[in-house]
Design a protein around this motif. Structure first.
Motif, PDB file in Angstrom:
ATOM      1  N   GLU A 234      61.754 -12.570  -1.396  1.00  0.00           N
ATOM      2  CA  GLU A 234      61.695 -14.015  -1.643  1.00  0.00           C
ATOM      3  C   GLU A 234      60.359 -14.425  -2.243  1.00  0.00           C
ATOM      4  O   GLU A 234      60.293 -15.326  -3.085  1.00  0.00           O
ATOM      5  N   ASP A 235      59.287 -13.768  -1.841  1.00  0.00           N
ATOM      6  CA  ASP A 235      57.959 -14.144  -2.308  1.00  0.00           C
ATOM      7  C   ASP A 235      57.642 -13.600  -3.700  1.00  0.00           C
ATOM      8  O   ASP A 235      56.914 -14.246  -4.470  1.00  0.00           O
ATOM      9  N   LEU A 236      58.183 -12.430  -4.036  1.00  0.00           N
ATOM     10  CA  LEU A 236      57.773 -11.756  -5.269  1.00  0.00           C
ATOM     11  C   LEU A 236      58.837 -11.773  -6.363  1.00  0.00           C
ATOM     12  O   LEU A 236      58.506 -11.788  -7.544  1.00  0.00           O
ATOM     13  N   LEU A 237      60.097 -11.771  -5.969  1.00  0.00           N
ATOM     14  CA  LEU A 237      61.181 -11.844  -6.955  1.00  0.00           C
ATOM     15  C   LEU A 237      61.561 -13.306  -7.147  1.00  0.00           C
ATOM     16  O   LEU A 237      62.655 -13.753  -6.793  1.00  0.00           O
ATOM     17  N   LEU A 243      67.556 -18.321  -7.782  1.00  0.00           N
ATOM     18  CA  LEU A 243      68.965 -18.351  -8.172  1.00  0.00           C
ATOM     19  C   LEU A 243      69.912 -18.265  -6.984  1.00  0.00           C
ATOM     20  O   LEU A 243      71.098 -18.565  -7.107  1.00  0.00           O
ATOM     21  N   VAL A 244      69.395 -17.824  -5.830  1.00  0.00           N
ATOM     22  CA  VAL A 244      70.227 -17.647  -4.645  1.00  0.00           C
ATOM     23  C   VAL A 244      69.913 -18.749  -3.645  1.00  0.00           C
ATOM     24  O   VAL A 244      68.772 -18.884  -3.194  1.00  0.00           O
ATOM     25  N   GLY A 278      69.431  -5.941 -10.864  1.00  0.00           N
ATOM     26  CA  GLY A 278      70.335  -6.929 -10.298  1.00  0.00           C
ATOM     27  C   GLY A 278      69.564  -8.107  -9.734  1.00  0.00           C
ATOM     28  O   GLY A 278      68.349  -8.214  -9.871  1.00  0.00           O
ATOM     29  N   GLY A 279      70.297  -9.005  -9.108  1.00  0.00           N
ATOM     30  CA  GLY A 279      69.665 -10.145  -8.471  1.00  0.00           C
ATOM     31  C   GLY A 279      69.534 -11.367  -9.353  1.00  0.00           C
ATOM     32  O   GLY A 279      69.507 -12.491  -8.853  1.00  0.00           O
ATOM     33  N   ASN A 280      69.436 -11.178 -10.674  1.00  0.00           N
ATOM     34  CA  ASN A 280      69.292 -12.337 -11.567  1.00  0.00           C
ATOM     35  C   ASN A 280      70.282 -12.282 -12.733  1.00  0.00           C
ATOM     36  O   ASN A 280      70.098 -12.938 -13.727  1.00  0.00           O
ATOM     37  N   TYR A 281      71.308 -11.460 -12.601  1.00  0.00           N
ATOM     38  CA  TYR A 281      72.321 -11.421 -13.646  1.00  0.00           C
ATOM     39  C   TYR A 281      73.693 -11.169 -13.030  1.00  0.00           C
ATOM     40  O   TYR A 281      73.809 -10.724 -11.889  1.00  0.00           O
ATOM     41  N   SER A 453      76.174 -18.184  -5.682  1.00  0.00           N
ATOM     42  CA  SER A 453      74.779 -18.288  -5.240  1.00  0.00           C
ATOM     43  C   SER A 453      74.664 -18.476  -3.730  1.00  0.00           C
ATOM     44  O   SER A 453      73.567 -18.415  -3.179  1.00  0.00           O
ATOM     45  N   HIS A 454      75.800 -18.711  -3.049  1.00  0.00           N
ATOM     46  CA  HIS A 454      75.788 -18.840  -1.587  1.00  0.00           C
ATOM     47  C   HIS A 454      76.225 -17.548  -0.901  1.00  0.00           C
ATOM     48  O   HIS A 454      76.002 -17.376   0.290  1.00  0.00           O
TER      49      HIS A 454
END
Length: 532
Positions: A234-237, A243-244, A278-281, A453-454
């Protein structure tokens, strides 16, 4: 960068609790891809080596799906894979990373990765070597080596999961035979410094006693990523975190212990936002048609992007910003031919792999038996994804979209797409003309992907691993607050920053692993050669 709670060093372990000391030239924290290669190379160079690994030896899990992104190895030359020009490769890499990667580090990787692969597979038998498959070899006549000004190269060695693990365990055995000592079921906790130099690491053994390992030449942090540490994520990405909205988007890797130890010792982190897989696409078609640039529609049946921009990761970024719901990839019965227009990249559909092709044929056959209804299949990561087939576009729309309005949007989107294909120019999103294939030959298919996103899921907003870490110089010597090397402290693998910039995107599938192995090997050699 703000001071985060996880970045605050813990209280020192009292000296009276330390029951044993050992000393070696090189101490390596982590026995994954980077650490194993560093252990072998340092031992072969004549250094005494101790490796600390928290997992058990017999059940050690080594991250990867079998794609190792190498180039210019002798093995690849024997398979007919063309040589890659190093300058061209590095310039493309720096374009992908917006020149945020450490170009000196990337050049060292590019120059030495081919020899590293040949070195790694030395313990394999001829039969085992023959079982390795060079992906997309031979490439189709449609292979786009340059796509939207970004390049890609074929020939990635692809292993079975069992053989991938065997290679790494065999290399650990070679390191042991050269004198390296492996301490499994041992957890590194804290680094110690004398003046500015990192000189030792305190560890906890399986029976919960504390030991000190002193390093004459250096300590290598190769303990993996931080994708299982939610607060670090949460702090670095920051892009992914933004987005989440809720739910767990963390990944399958490690909890960031190696990186945190480096920070506690004064190491400087790569600037945010960090990169991850992953994580942002989000993109539909993963593990069915790979990165094939078919028509993609959102949960309301509307086209939203250039589906073939660059390579699949970049092309998939707009999907993460679509309305929550199902994203769909639409194609017709010419899909096997269309897959041969892919660039070679992470998550490509390898049309030269008969097993991969048969899986798609079988899935399409099963869908044909259930026309007019959604079926579900499980991908390589264990995620369940929807798939559908119908004889008409109208029937397919009714199958995958419950709302009449969304069905009409889909029908209109397909008609417009076919019109642009006939025109030979994507006037709406600018997709390259050679990727524009009409959807006209029945039956028609839709491959779905949940994007929410949930409830982060699979390739949609869900992280695999992180690929950013501590800033280093070209020799992986960790930098301090003033960007100066910290004597005695090195970082490799996913502890090492300066490799991927803001976004994981590669020109050859599997380059995170090949980079860990190559740079780990180089770190072992560099540390062994130090004169103290």
């Amino acid at each position: 960068m703000p001071k985060f709670e996880w970045a605050l060093p813990p209280a020192p372990i009292p000296k009276e609790k330390i029951v044993q000391e050992q000393e070696a030239d090189v101490i390596i924290l982590g026995a994954g891809h980077a650490g194993t290669c560093a252990a072998r190379s340092a031992a072969e160079a004549g250094a005494s080596v101790i490796v600390v690994e928290q997992q058990k030896d017999v059940s050690q899990w080594i991250l990867g799906i079998g794609e190792w992104g190498y180039m210019n190895s002798q093995w690849q030359k024997e398979q007919g894979v063309p040589e890659v020009d190093i300058d061209t490769f590095v310039k493309d890499w720096q374009l992908r990373t917006n020149n945020r990667s450490n170009v000196a580090l990337i050049r060292r990787y590019a120059r030495h990765c081919g020899e590293t692969f040949d070195w790694l597979i030395e313990p394999l038998s001829e039969a085992e070597r023959r079982s390795i498959h060079p992906m997309m070899t031979p490439p189709s006549k449609h292979m786009p080596y340059v796509q939207d000004h970004l390049r890609s190269w074929t020939g990635t060695p692809h292993f079975s999961m069992a053989l991938m693990r065997k290679v790494m365990k065999e290399n650990q055995q070679i390191a042991k035979e050269q004198g390296a000592q492996f301490l499994f079921e041992t957890k590194a906790l804290q680094l110690e410094k004398t003046n500015h130099r990192v000189c030792a690491v305190l560890c906890e053994t399986a029976n919960h006693t504390y030991i000190r390992l002193k390093a004459k030449k250096g300590i290598l942090l190769s303990a993996g990523d931080y994708s299982k540490n939610r607060q670090m994520c949460e702090d670095l990405l920051t892009e992914m975190a933004d987005l989440v909205d809720e739910g767990d988007f963390c990944g399958h890797g490690w909890n960031g212990d190696g990186i945190r130890m480096g920070v506690w010792a004064g190491g400087r982190l790569e600037p945010r936002s960090h990169a991850g897989m992953g994580g942002n696409y989000s993109f539909p078609g993963f593990d069915t048609i790979g990165s094939t640039a078919t028509l993609r529609l959102n949960t309301h049946g509307q086209r939203y992007s250039n589906e073939g921009f660059g390579t699949h990761v970049l092309a998939a970024i707009p999907g993460a910003k679509q309305p929550n719901g199902l994203l769909w990839s639409l194609f017709d019965s010419n899909i096997l031919a269309e897959t041969t227009y892919q660039a070679a990249c992470h998550a490509s559909f390898d049309y030269t792999d008969s097993n991969r092709v048969q899986d798609l044929v079988d899935l399409m056959g099963r869908a044909q038996q259930h026309k007019g209804e959604m079926i579900f299949h499980t991908d390589v990561a264990g995620d369940v994804r929807p798939f559908a087939c119908a004889d008409t576009i109208e029937d397919l729309a009714a199958t995958i979209y419950p709302q009449i309005e969304d069905q009409q949007h889909m029908i209109q989107a397909v008609a417009r797409y076919d019109q642009l294909c006939a025109l030979g120019k994507d006037e709406d999103f600018g997709k390259e003309a050679f990727l524009m294939h009409p959807i006209q030959k029945p039956p028609f298919y839709a491959s779905g992907q949940y994007k929410d996103s949930h409830r982060p899921f699979g390739q949609s907003m869900k992280l695999l691993v992180t690929v950013s870490g501590l800033l280093t110089d070209a020799y992986q010597n960790v930098l301090d607050a003033n960007f100066e090397p910290i004597p005695g402290l090195y970082a490799s693998g996913n502890c090492c920053g300066g490799r991927f910039g803001l976004q994981y995107t590669t020109s050859i599938p599997g380059q995170s692993i090949s980079m860990a192995q190559t740079l780990g090997r180089l770190a072992g050699i560099d540390m062994a050669k130090l004169v103290i």
